[in-house]
Design an enzyme around this catalytic site. Structure first.
Site, PDB file in Angstrom:
ATOM      1  N   PRO A 229      -1.275  -1.084   0.421  1.00 21.78           N
ATOM      2  CG  PRO A 229      -2.242  -3.078   1.158  1.00 21.78           C
ATOM      3  CD  PRO A 229      -1.102  -2.145   1.416  1.00 21.78           C
ATOM      4  CG  ASP A 399      -3.260   0.428   5.325  1.00 22.19           C
ATOM      5  OD1 ASP A 399      -3.437  -0.608   4.656  1.00 22.19           O
ATOM      6  OD2 ASP A 399      -2.294   0.603   6.093  1.00 22.19           O
ATOM      7  CG  HIS A 400      -8.617  -3.008   1.533  1.00 22.38           C
ATOM      8  ND1 HIS A 400      -8.930  -4.135   2.251  1.00 22.38           N
ATOM      9  CD2 HIS A 400      -9.732  -2.717   0.795  1.00 22.38           C
ATOM     10  CE1 HIS A 400     -10.164  -4.524   1.936  1.00 22.38           C
ATOM     11  NE2 HIS A 400     -10.670  -3.679   1.065  1.00 22.38           N
ATOM     12  NE  ARG A 401      -0.915  -2.251   5.367  1.00 21.21           N
ATOM     13  CZ  ARG A 401       0.245  -1.733   5.736  1.00 21.21           C
ATOM     14  NH1 ARG A 401       1.333  -2.489   5.771  1.00 21.21           N
ATOM     15  NH2 ARG A 401       0.331  -0.471   6.081  1.00 21.21           N
ATOM     16  CB  ILE A 402      -6.144  -1.484   9.332  1.00 19.90           C
ATOM     17  CG1 ILE A 402      -5.692  -0.179   8.675  1.00 19.90           C
ATOM     18  CG2 ILE A 402      -4.936  -2.236   9.866  1.00 19.90           C
ATOM     19  CD1 ILE A 402      -5.073   0.809   9.654  1.00 19.90           C
TER      20      ILE A 402
END
Lengths: 427, 553
Positions: A229, A399-402
């Site tokens: 994502p 990376d929107h996870r991090i």
């Protein structure tokens, strides 16, 4: 003397037989009574033995093909010298099937083609003197099957061993996706296969070009990136000071790429989360060094040479290093660690006049920066005065996870400050 | 009356138990159950966990892993699935889940085994057991008990040849491998017997590549040559496996200091260095060594041979001078006669038969063996070369019949036509000498043949028996029917008689050895069965009719 190997009648009802497999390969020596080929009849698979000593000169009927009882399925040469003669005989004998059976092997590729934007792979080359070739069992099987000289294949597996995918690359076929899913399952919904099957038919006279190894690698990485994502944040940066600095240091061999990489490296040092990477979706790692990969278009592809420790090396060393890397990339001599160790990617299309664009995040990295052209732009300052300044638009995909929005914004602010007060770059 | 007060070395007059079994593996368990059935007061001593190798570190957990590998294989075989019209997306696995399945199965079977012994009153004594003297056993720290008869059933441990350093992580034995703590990318398996072959099936299904190292000149020694040739074509060649034959692994160093596992190979005959392998892991599957150390065998003057306890054909222990040690027996892997779990159990039952007053000699040629690869391999009796050699020596003719699974309806319905079955027999009298099966469910199919051999059933008789259609058992039916027996009369060497009706007597005589007391009732039972088929079928058809009527009403 050249003898024919016939399709035997294995039962009274058998009229034709299917070749299950050739136990021997072309050119292999045979002893009387040895099994040469496995034939499937209507009832069972049977070994067919040779009645003479000699060499299996040519396979006329390939594996999986069918031949009537009594037809020649292969040729047996008595001496090694007769193999060639037998081969030409075989070629003239059966028209199409032979031509297909004896596919000339593609020229072995010596240097492993560099996969572009490759995922950092743990390549721990233990070099202790001259080493013998180590190839895995499946790699050896594939090499035999595709007639690839295993000695000429460059190994990229653990301890430099040759793996099945190395052989497949050398044979010029796309690495077949391992049928076994590793514990973290692969991105499920999007497979290349699914998209191709639904495509409308090609227009007449269209030409089909199979992917090169590099194109396959790019394709694979791009598909993989869909499982991450991402989001994007853009930022305008005033480059007047940078341009002035560039004019000063240009004669010393400093390139714009080096300046931007250095600036990005310094900004990353202050925002380590943007330099982090998330590989399994469960945890992420802060990378111990800042390695800036820079996308470069080369003839027929894309590659990302890596400037290691961009935050620590000084501008001049960085420029020198960059020149060296570009030279190696052009001649396809980059070592794996020189293109797959990146932790952050820089892509610059400014030289084409592009004012802004959107980059795809390479797998295994936290963010990628897309740099547009620096153009004279009318800007209003805080007091309301208009002026013309050189401004470039920088767009970062992360990376929107991090990496979250505020992280990225703060990073870009730092980056802009460095560019706008570039003196620190030369320190 | 405590026998331990009797301290002058003379055998005690009365005993704590009728039978003590040292070792609660599958062999000891089988003996204990049978002993209770025979009315013996029984104790079983276990120094580790109940169930022994088979349940905890052998057959049982490996079957759990093989059940997974079988399914993985099927799901990965796109061609196979397509031919059924099935579509399956990529199959994956969770290593810990697989390992848990194996571990849970072992725990469950271990509890079942323990409970089955407790329920019928077997005393389970915990501690390491050893022989203290005739009819006297010590267990744990200093518990001394006496028994009329003692069975040693201490089993075996993985055999590791010298020069091989086992670290339990990268160089492992089956004990470690069954825990499935990792699935290496490339594993070398030393030894291509049952254990090695089964693990190659598991590892390749889970994605590893395998290299076999075999000391003999061909893979799968010990199997019938024809079977091993076909098995190699199906189980080795198409898989991600290669092999080195005729070599010993003279030195194996575990992975350390950033180096892979190093294996030095030497020629099995000349002992010259041949090759060096670098792999991610090595599994040592070179067989098993008896576990007989510290058993106190010196107290009864028994000298082991390469660790094995010497026994006669009745499992009676033989001492250093070649004489029998009274009241002491040894069964299972510890005697090395036939290192299979069910052989140990059968030997235990045979011993219990003897100590409860019936002579009994186990026919080892009737004990089946199976290898649970995909497909499975099974066998009973002699291989073709063994039978031919025996025939030559004893002057009888040997014939062979074969059939393919391709000719079996059920196998084809399952899309599993790969496989053969062969029977080696005497054409003069119809005796079955050996049966070898390679194909779907071979391990389950073998028992019709092994029972026939155990009971002395001849081909001309069993070929008339009916097999349900369509089933895999028809593979054997096919063999029996295809065999050409010269005489329809059942003759046996020694007391050649022409018989038709006396078959059953004959069988029983063979099995029970001269024990007459129960014969009348048994033979009556058998005769009842033999006259029953007509009524039996009537019963069935009545049953079917009533079912049909139920459906149609």
């Amino acid at each position: 003397k050249i003898r024919e190997i016939f399709m035997p009648a294995l039962s009274s009802t058998m009229t034709e037989g299917k070749i299950v497999s050739w136990i021997k390969t072309e050119g292999e020596k045979l002893a009387k009574g040895e099994s040469v080929v496995v034939v499937e009849s209507d009832k069972a698979d049977m070994d067919v033995e040779t009645f003479y000593d000699g060499y299996l000169a040519a396979i006329v009927v390939g594996e999986g093909e069918t031949a009537p009882v009594g037809a020649a399925i292969g040729l047996l040469a008595e001496t090694e010298a007769e193999i060639e003669e037998a081969k030409s005989k075989a070629a003239s004998k059966s028209s199409s099937s032979v031509a297909e059976a004896v596919v000339p092997s593609p020229p072995p590729v010596t240097s492993s083609p560099a996969p572009a934007i490759a995922q950092p792979a743990p390549v721990t080359a233990v070099s202790d003197g001259p080493r013998k070739t180590v190839a895995t069992p499946y790699a050896k099987k594939l090499a035999k099957q595709h007639k690839v000289d295993i000695e000429s294949v460059a190994g990229t597996g653990p301890f430099g061993r040759i793996t099945a995918s190395d052989v497949e690359t050398a044979a010029g076929i796309a690495p077949s996706k391992s049928s076994i899913a590793p514990p973290p399952p692969p991105p499920p919904p999007v497979t290349a296969k699914a998209t191709t099957t639904n495509l409308p038919p090609l227009l007449p006279d269209s030409s089909i070009v199979p992917f090169t190894a590099m194109q396959s690698a790019v394709s694979k990485n791009m598909i993989e990136s869909l499982s991450v994502p991402t989001f994007r944040v853009g930022y305008p940066v005033n480059t007047d000071a940078l341009d002035a600095l560039y004019e000063k240091v240009k004669p010393k061999g400093v390139t714009m790429t080096a300046l931007l990489a250095k600036a990005a490296g310094m900004a990353l040092a202050q925002h380590p989360v943007v330099n982090a990477s998330c590989k399994d979706g469960k945890s992420f790692s802060y990378n111990s060094s800042i390695n800036i990969a820079v996308a470069v278009a080369i003839n027929g592809g894309l590659i990302t040479p890596v400037l290691q420790d961009a935050d620590k090396l000084d501008l001049y060393l960085l420029s020198q290093k960059w020149k060296e890397l570009v030279g190696k990339a052009r001649s396809k001599q980059l070592q794996p660690h020189e293109y797959n160790s990146g932790t952050f990617t820089l892509s610059n299309l400014g030289m084409f006049g592009v004012d802004r664009f959107d980059a795809i995040l390479p797998p295994g990295q936290g963010a990628i920066m897309a740099v547009g052209a620096s153009k004279p732009t009318v800007v209003a300052d805080k007091d309301g005065f208009f002026s013309v300044k050189n401004t470039m638009l920088v767009n970062v995909t992360a990376d929107h996870r991090i990496v979250y929005g505020a992280d990225l914004a703060a990073f870009l602010q730092t980056f802009a400050k460095i560019i706008e007060n570039p003196d620190s770059l030369t320190l | 009356a405590s026998a331990s007060s009797n301290g002058n070395g003379a055998p005690p007059k009365s005993f704590d138990y009728d039978l003590i079994i040292i070792g609660a593996g599958v062999g000891g368990h089988g003996a204990a159950l049978h002993a209770v059935e025979k009315g013996l007061k029984t104790a079983i001593i276990e120094g580790d966990v109940v169930g022994g190798t088979c349940v905890n570190r052998g057959c049982v957990p490996s079957k759990a892993l093989l059940a997974v590998s079988g399914r993985m294989r099927e799901l990965q075989n796109e061609h196979h699935m397509k031919s059924f019209g099935l579509q399956v997306s990529a199959a994956g696995y969770d290593r810990q889940g697989v390992a848990d399945h194996a571990n849970n199965l072992a725990t469950k079977i271990r509890n079942n085994l323990t409970n089955s012994m407790k329920a019928i009153g077997v005393d389970i004594l915990t501690g390491f057991g050893s022989v203290l003297g005739p009819q006297k056993v010590k267990y744990g720290k200093d518990n001394i008990i006496t028994a009329k008869d003692i069975i040693i059933a201490t089993g075996s441990v993985p055999f590791v040849p010298k020069g091989i350093e086992v670290d339990g992580k990268t160089v492992i034995t089956s004990d470690h491998a069954l825990k499935l703590e990792s699935v290496p990318e490339w594993i070398a398996i030393v030894g291509s017997g049952y254990i090695g072959l089964e693990f190659s099936d598991v590892y390749t299904a889970l994605g590893s590549e395998v290299t076999f190292i075999e000391a003999l000149d061909q893979l799968m020694p010990g199997f019938d040559p024809e079977i091993s040739k076909l098995a190699q074509r199906v189980l080795i060649n198409p898989r991600k496996i290669d092999y080195h034959t005729g070599v010993f692994a003279s030195k194996i160093t575990p992975a350390r200091d950033g180096k892979p596992v190093l294996i030095e190979l030497i020629d099995a005959k000349t002992k010259e260095p041949k090759d060096t392998l670098e792999v991610d892991a090595a599994l040592i599957a070179t067989g098993r060594a008896p576990f007989t150390n510290g058993l106190g065998l010196e107290n009864v003057n028994v000298v082991t041979q390469r660790g094995f306890i010497p026994v006669d054909e009745r499992m009676r222990v033989i001492d250093g001078k070649g004489t029998l040690v009274p009241n002491l027996y040894c069964i299972g892997d510890a005697n090395g006669k036939l290192m299979l779990a069910h052989a140990a159990s059968a030997q235990g039952i045979s011993v219990v038969e003897q100590v409860s007053g019936r002579d009994h000699v186990l026919n080892h040629l009737s004990i089946p063996a199976a290898c649970f690869t995909h497909p499975e391999i099974s066998m009973v009796g002699l291989t073709e070369p063994q039978a031919k050699e025996k025939g030559e020596k004893e002057g009888f003719k040997v014939s062979v019949v074969k059939t393919s699974f391709k000719a079996n309806t059920k196998a084809l319905a399952e899309n599993e036509g790969e496989g053969i079955a062969k029977m080696i027999y005497r054409p003069d009298n119809g005796e079955i000498l050996g049966v070898h099966i390679f194909g779907l469910h071979a391990a389950d199919l073998i028992h019709e043949a092994s029972n026939a051999i155990a009971l002395g059933t001849r081909i001309q008789d069993i070929k008339l028996a009916v097999h349900a259609h369509p089933t895999l058992s028809e593979v054997l039916d096919e063999l029996f029917k295809a065999a050409k027996v010269e005489s329809h009369a059942t003759t046996r060497t020694g007391d050649a008689k022409i018989k038709l009706n006396t078959n059953q007597e004959d069988r029983k005589g063979r099995r029970r050895g001269g024990d007459d007391e129960k014969q009348p009732s048994v033979s009556k039972d058998l005769k009842d069965i033999s006259t029953r088929p007509s009524s039996f079928f009537e019963n069935i058809s009545v049953g079917v009719l009533s079912l049909l009527s139920l459906i149609f009403v």
